[in-house]
Design a protein around this motif. Structure first.
Motif, PDB file in Angstrom:
ATOM      1  N   GLN A   1     -14.078  81.352 166.327  1.00 30.24           N
ATOM      2  CA  GLN A   1     -14.305  81.966 165.016  1.00 30.24           C
ATOM      3  C   GLN A   1     -15.803  82.037 164.747  1.00 30.24           C
ATOM      4  N   ASP A   2     -16.199  83.048 163.976  1.00 28.54           N
ATOM      5  CA  ASP A   2     -17.580  83.123 163.494  1.00 28.54           C
ATOM      6  C   ASP A   2     -17.726  82.250 162.264  1.00 28.54           C
TER       7      ASP A   2
ATOM      8  N   TYR B   1     -17.189  74.839 157.164  1.00 28.59           N
ATOM      9  CA  TYR B   1     -16.221  75.909 157.391  1.00 28.59           C
ATOM     10  C   TYR B   1     -15.001  75.618 156.523  1.00 28.59           C
TER      11      TYR B   1
ATOM     12  N   ARG C   1     -20.736  78.724 167.870  1.00 29.19           N
ATOM     13  CA  ARG C   1     -19.501  79.292 167.319  1.00 29.19           C
ATOM     14  C   ARG C   1     -18.607  78.132 166.933  1.00 29.19           C
TER      15      ARG C   1
ATOM     16  N   GLU D   1      -9.034  78.645 168.634  1.00 27.94           N
ATOM     17  CA  GLU D   1      -9.458  80.046 168.568  1.00 27.94           C
ATOM     18  C   GLU D   1     -10.927  80.123 168.169  1.00 27.94           C
TER      19      GLU D   1
END
Length: 97
Positions: A69-70, A15, A61, A67
């Motif tokens: 997030q995809d 990511y 996920r 938070e």
């Protein structure tokens, strides 16, 4: 006849988030928030974590600075009970009988 155990395969989750303070991987293979896995940030700001998973389909996920997030690199999605979508990782290699 002995059943052969299908070996687990290494799957790397990445990511890109240079500004993030923390990125966690949570999914049905971690008990979701019970035992999320921490990704490590490299010099380019890309977070990575390699896990060993048996062949199958897994929903997950990313939790970026608290938070959800995809994973933008994951094209497979499945609706979840919170009105959003979970990413789906498919690990191939199940051996036919």
């Amino acid at each position: 006849m002995d059943k052969q155990k299908t070996p687990k395969q290494k799957v790397t989750f990445t990511y890109a988030a240079p500004e993030a303070e923390s990125v966690l991987l949570a999914g049905d293979f971690t008990g979701w928030q019970q035992a999320p896995l921490s990704l490590k940030k490299d010099k380019t700001g890309t977070w990575k974590k390699t896990v060993s998973l048996a062949p199958g389909s897994y929903q997950y996920r990313l939790l970026v600075d608290g938070e959800w997030q995809d994973d933008p690199l994951c094209a497979n999605r499945q609706p979840n009970q919170f009105g959003g979508e979970n990413c789906v990782c498919v690990v191939n290699g199940a051996q036919a009988e």
